[in-house]
Design a protein around this motif. Structure first.
Motif, PDB file in Angstrom:
ATOM      1  N   PHE A 334       0.849  -1.194   0.000  1.00  0.00           N
ATOM      2  CA  PHE A 334       0.000   0.000   0.000  1.00  0.00           C
ATOM      3  C   PHE A 334       0.881   1.238   0.000  1.00  0.00           C
ATOM      4  CE2 PHE A 334      -2.858  -3.216   1.553  1.00  0.00           C
ATOM      5  CZ  PHE A 334      -4.086  -2.871   1.013  1.00  0.00           C
ATOM      6  N   ASP A 335       0.544   2.185  -0.882  1.00  0.00           N
ATOM      7  CA  ASP A 335       1.202   3.488  -0.848  1.00  0.00           C
ATOM      8  C   ASP A 335       0.259   4.478  -0.165  1.00  0.00           C
ATOM      9  OD1 ASP A 335      -0.750   4.214  -2.719  1.00  0.00           O
ATOM     10  OD2 ASP A 335       0.636   4.234  -4.414  1.00  0.00           O
ATOM     11  N   LEU A 336       0.664   5.746  -0.116  1.00  0.00           N
ATOM     12  CA  LEU A 336      -0.098   6.728   0.640  1.00  0.00           C
ATOM     13  C   LEU A 336      -1.515   6.895   0.101  1.00  0.00           C
ATOM     14  CD1 LEU A 336      -0.091   8.784   2.952  1.00  0.00           C
ATOM     15  CD2 LEU A 336       0.788  10.492   1.342  1.00  0.00           C
ATOM     16  N   TYR A 337      -1.676   6.907  -1.205  1.00  0.00           N
ATOM     17  CA  TYR A 337      -3.014   7.078  -1.787  1.00  0.00           C
ATOM     18  C   TYR A 337      -3.908   5.898  -1.419  1.00  0.00           C
ATOM     19  CZ  TYR A 337      -6.636   8.381  -5.161  1.00  0.00           C
ATOM     20  OH  TYR A 337      -7.837   8.744  -5.740  1.00  0.00           O
ATOM     21  N   GLN A 338      -3.416   4.676  -1.654  1.00  0.00           N
ATOM     22  CA  GLN A 338      -4.228   3.484  -1.398  1.00  0.00           C
ATOM     23  C   GLN A 338      -4.557   3.328   0.083  1.00  0.00           C
ATOM     24  OE1 GLN A 338      -1.185   1.006  -3.040  1.00  0.00           O
ATOM     25  NE2 GLN A 338      -2.301   0.654  -4.959  1.00  0.00           N
ATOM     26  N   GLY A 339      -3.542   3.543   0.931  1.00  0.00           N
ATOM     27  CA  GLY A 339      -3.764   3.397   2.367  1.00  0.00           C
ATOM     28  C   GLY A 339      -4.670   4.462   2.934  1.00  0.00           C
ATOM     29  N   THR A 340      -4.551   5.698   2.403  1.00  0.00           N
ATOM     30  CA  THR A 340      -5.432   6.774   2.851  1.00  0.00           C
ATOM     31  C   THR A 340      -6.874   6.495   2.467  1.00  0.00           C
ATOM     32  OG1 THR A 340      -3.651   8.412   2.751  1.00  0.00           O
ATOM     33  CG2 THR A 340      -5.905   9.251   2.659  1.00  0.00           C
ATOM     34  N   LYS A 341      -7.078   5.889   1.304  1.00  0.00           N
ATOM     35  CA  LYS A 341      -8.429   5.513   0.892  1.00  0.00           C
ATOM     36  C   LYS A 341      -9.061   4.564   1.914  1.00  0.00           C
ATOM     37  CE  LYS A 341     -11.024   3.359  -2.898  1.00  0.00           C
ATOM     38  NZ  LYS A 341     -10.926   2.738  -4.251  1.00  0.00           N
ATOM     39  N   LEU A 342      -8.282   3.586   2.375  1.00  0.00           N
ATOM     40  CA  LEU A 342      -8.780   2.662   3.394  1.00  0.00           C
ATOM     41  C   LEU A 342      -9.022   3.377   4.714  1.00  0.00           C
ATOM     42  CD1 LEU A 342      -6.540  -0.487   2.773  1.00  0.00           C
ATOM     43  CD2 LEU A 342      -8.898  -0.119   2.032  1.00  0.00           C
ATOM     44  N   SER A 343      -8.133   4.303   5.046  1.00  0.00           N
ATOM     45  CA  SER A 343      -8.270   5.073   6.292  1.00  0.00           C
ATOM     46  C   SER A 343      -9.589   5.838   6.312  1.00  0.00           C
ATOM     47  CB  SER A 343      -7.116   6.072   6.443  1.00  0.00           C
ATOM     48  OG  SER A 343      -5.884   5.436   6.490  1.00  0.00           O
ATOM     49  N   ILE A 344      -9.828   6.592   5.240  1.00  0.00           N
ATOM     50  CA  ILE A 344     -11.023   7.434   5.180  1.00  0.00           C
ATOM     51  C   ILE A 344     -12.279   6.575   5.113  1.00  0.00           C
ATOM     52  CG2 ILE A 344     -12.248   9.124   3.753  1.00  0.00           C
ATOM     53  CD1 ILE A 344      -9.504  10.323   3.073  1.00  0.00           C
ATOM     54  N   GLN A 345     -12.204   5.478   4.392  1.00  0.00           N
ATOM     55  CA  GLN A 345     -13.356   4.578   4.294  1.00  0.00           C
ATOM     56  C   GLN A 345     -13.788   4.096   5.673  1.00  0.00           C
ATOM     57  OE1 GLN A 345     -12.578   1.209   1.671  1.00  0.00           O
ATOM     58  NE2 GLN A 345     -14.497   1.671   0.619  1.00  0.00           N
ATOM     59  N   SER A 346     -12.817   3.778   6.531  1.00  0.00           N
ATOM     60  CA  SER A 346     -13.152   3.264   7.859  1.00  0.00           C
ATOM     61  C   SER A 346     -13.611   4.354   8.829  1.00  0.00           C
ATOM     62  CB  SER A 346     -11.946   2.539   8.467  1.00  0.00           C
ATOM     63  OG  SER A 346     -10.943   3.437   8.865  1.00  0.00           O
ATOM     64  N   ALA A 347     -13.328   5.626   8.488  1.00  0.00           N
ATOM     65  CA  ALA A 347     -13.678   6.729   9.376  1.00  0.00           C
ATOM     66  C   ALA A 347     -14.636   7.708   8.691  1.00  0.00           C
ATOM     67  CB  ALA A 347     -12.417   7.471   9.825  1.00  0.00           C
ATOM     68  N   LEU A 348     -15.309   7.259   7.622  1.00  0.00           N
ATOM     69  CA  LEU A 348     -16.097   8.157   6.789  1.00  0.00           C
ATOM     70  C   LEU A 348     -17.229   8.830   7.557  1.00  0.00           C
ATOM     71  CD1 LEU A 348     -16.256   9.286   3.928  1.00  0.00           C
ATOM     72  CD2 LEU A 348     -17.759   7.369   3.319  1.00  0.00           C
ATOM     73  N   SER A 349     -17.953   8.085   8.361  1.00  0.00           N
ATOM     74  CA  SER A 349     -19.073   8.658   9.082  1.00  0.00           C
ATOM     75  C   SER A 349     -18.614   9.743  10.046  1.00  0.00           C
ATOM     76  CB  SER A 349     -19.848   7.564   9.847  1.00  0.00           C
ATOM     77  OG  SER A 349     -18.998   6.908  10.770  1.00  0.00           O
ATOM     78  N   GLU A 350     -17.471   9.528  10.719  1.00  0.00           N
ATOM     79  CA  GLU A 350     -16.931  10.552  11.633  1.00  0.00           C
ATOM     80  C   GLU A 350     -16.474  11.774  10.872  1.00  0.00           C
ATOM     81  OE1 GLU A 350     -16.065   7.398  11.619  1.00  0.00           O
ATOM     82  OE2 GLU A 350     -16.408   6.562  13.631  1.00  0.00           O
ATOM     83  N   LEU A 351     -15.880  11.550   9.701  1.00  0.00           N
ATOM     84  CA  LEU A 351     -15.374  12.665   8.899  1.00  0.00           C
ATOM     85  C   LEU A 351     -16.503  13.499   8.332  1.00  0.00           C
ATOM     86  CD1 LEU A 351     -12.663  13.817   7.897  1.00  0.00           C
ATOM     87  CD2 LEU A 351     -12.859  12.337   5.895  1.00  0.00           C
ATOM     88  N   LEU A 352     -17.595  12.869   7.944  1.00  0.00           N
ATOM     89  CA  LEU A 352     -18.708  13.581   7.329  1.00  0.00           C
ATOM     90  C   LEU A 352     -19.635  14.234   8.362  1.00  0.00           C
ATOM     91  CD1 LEU A 352     -19.739  11.060   4.519  1.00  0.00           C
ATOM     92  CD2 LEU A 352     -18.458  13.181   4.263  1.00  0.00           C
ATOM     93  N   SER A 353     -19.565  13.781   9.612  1.00  0.00           N
ATOM     94  CA  SER A 353     -20.480  14.290  10.625  1.00  0.00           C
ATOM     95  C   SER A 353     -19.987  15.546  11.317  1.00  0.00           C
ATOM     96  CB  SER A 353     -20.742  13.207  11.679  1.00  0.00           C
ATOM     97  OG  SER A 353     -19.547  12.899  12.381  1.00  0.00           O
ATOM     98  N   SER A 354     -18.834  16.042  10.918  1.00  0.00           N
ATOM     99  CA  SER A 354     -18.324  17.239  11.595  1.00  0.00           C
ATOM    100  C   SER A 354     -17.608  18.157  10.621  1.00  0.00           C
ATOM    101  CB  SER A 354     -17.366  16.818  12.704  1.00  0.00           C
ATOM    102  OG  SER A 354     -16.324  16.037  12.163  1.00  0.00           O
TER     103      SER A 354
END
Length: 354
Positions: A334-354
């Motif tokens: 995984f490079d930064l782009y691919q790993g960040t995609k997984l990161s955001i996917q797992s935290a999407l609800s928290e990121l979108l709620s604030s």
């Protein structure tokens, strides 16, 4: 397929950021990683988690996971954790990076490691793979320099000192023939199951409020948690790794500017999250001032996460993974782009709620 020479696996700090990713990789295999992409379905995984922690994510991964409640600062907890596990492989992922008081660095990172080692020796554990940090080596002397495994200790603040003392204890026990050990040094984490502090960093980038200290071209090695899990698994499987230390990170360091640009790009392209294309530009002197404040606070036994992070923001912390590539067959998938995609996917609800 993963072959540890045993089906007994122990993971301390199992409910932490790295621990969760490691266990998912143990159970499901490491995607796109040669020889270990297919799991060993016979593994029995014993996890140490603190009282009161929600371990439902772990328990839902596999029915072969057993949760033991305890604290590594308590030798009794460690003995309960390691009992009945003769010949097992233990991954020691437990530790603390952002405490309320600096004393916790030494109680947990040093004292907890001593307890795990002593309990493992008594319980006849076969091998322990320890998670350390970049911090025992401090910061690079120049922007183009890369740490390797021969670089001298130069610990950054008390966290770095605690990890240096931890490594010394591990190596001493190995040299005395008490325990087979491996030390893994990952730098800045990112990846699925991230804590709130990482989601906060993404929000700051999204909102154009992330600080850039200096010109932003200072380099940082980062490590997707799935890449780290791969390194841990390979170190556990490889007999030649015993007694060794390895830097484990993504294939190359990134400039701070590139990190911000990539995270913003992933949010916009993969998740349609509108981002403000701006940063808060700060002079390099700000990090120098934060360093003095951080040093003063820590001298008093106090710790402030924001000041500590700010003190590092103009610095280069970068490593070479050549030894791990050559000796472990480690190849980050995984490079930064691919790993960040997984990161955001797992935290999407928290990121979108604030």
């Amino acid at each position: 397929m993963m072959d540890f020479g045993t089906n007994k696996i122990l993971v301390s700090g199992a409910n932490g950021w790295l621990g969760k990713n490691l266990i998912q990789c143990l159970v499901n295999g490491v995607k796109n990683s040669r020889d270990i992409d297919k799991p060993n379905n016979n593994l029995n995984i014993k996890c140490l988690a603190l009282d009161g922690e929600d371990t439902s994510l772990l328990q839902n991964i596999s029915e072969n996971i057993k949760i033991i409640r305890g604290d590594i600062t308590n030798i009794g907890s460690c003995k309960i954790f390691t009992s009945g596990s003769e010949g097992a492989i233990l991954f020691h992922c437990a530790g603390i990076i952002h405490p309320s008081k600096t004393r916790q660095f030494f109680d947990i990172n040093v004292g907890g490691t001593k307890n795990i080692l002593n309990a493992s020796i008594e319980g006849k554990i076969e091998k322990i793979v320890f998670v350390s940090s970049n911090s025992p080596c401090g910061v690079n002397p120049t922007n183009d320099h890369l740490f390797d495994e021969n670089y001298r200790y130069n610990p950054y603040m008390k966290y770095g000192r605690s990890k240096m003392e931890m490594e010394n204890i591990i190596n001493e026990n190995y040299k005395k023939g008490k325990m087979k050990t491996v030390i893994i040094r990952p730098p800045w984490f990112y990846g699925p199951n991230q804590p709130e502090r990482q989601t906060k960093f993404y929000r700051m980038i999204r909102d154009g409020r992330v600080p850039v200290v200096g010109n932003g071209e200072n380099k940082r090695s980062m490590a997707c948690t799935i890449n780290i899990a791969q390194g841990l698994i390979r170190a556990a499987m490889n007999d030649k790794a015993t007694g060794e230390t390895y830097w484990i990170a993504d294939s190359k360091p990134y400039s701070f500017n590139y990190i911000i640009k990539t995270i913003r790009q992933v949010m916009e392209e993969e998740f349609n999250i509108p981002c403000i294309d701006a940063e808060i530009k700060l002079p390099s002197l700000i990090s120098s001032f934060a360093y003095l404040l951080d040093y003063g606070f820590q001298s008093l036994g106090l710790y402030n996460k924001e000041i500590h992070v700010l003190s590092e923001m103009n610095k280069t912390i970068a490593c070479s993974i050549k030894k791990a590539e050559n000796e472990l067959g480690y190849l980050p998938t995984f490079d930064l782009y691919q790993g960040t995609k997984l990161s955001i996917q797992s935290a999407l609800s928290e990121l979108l709620s604030s």
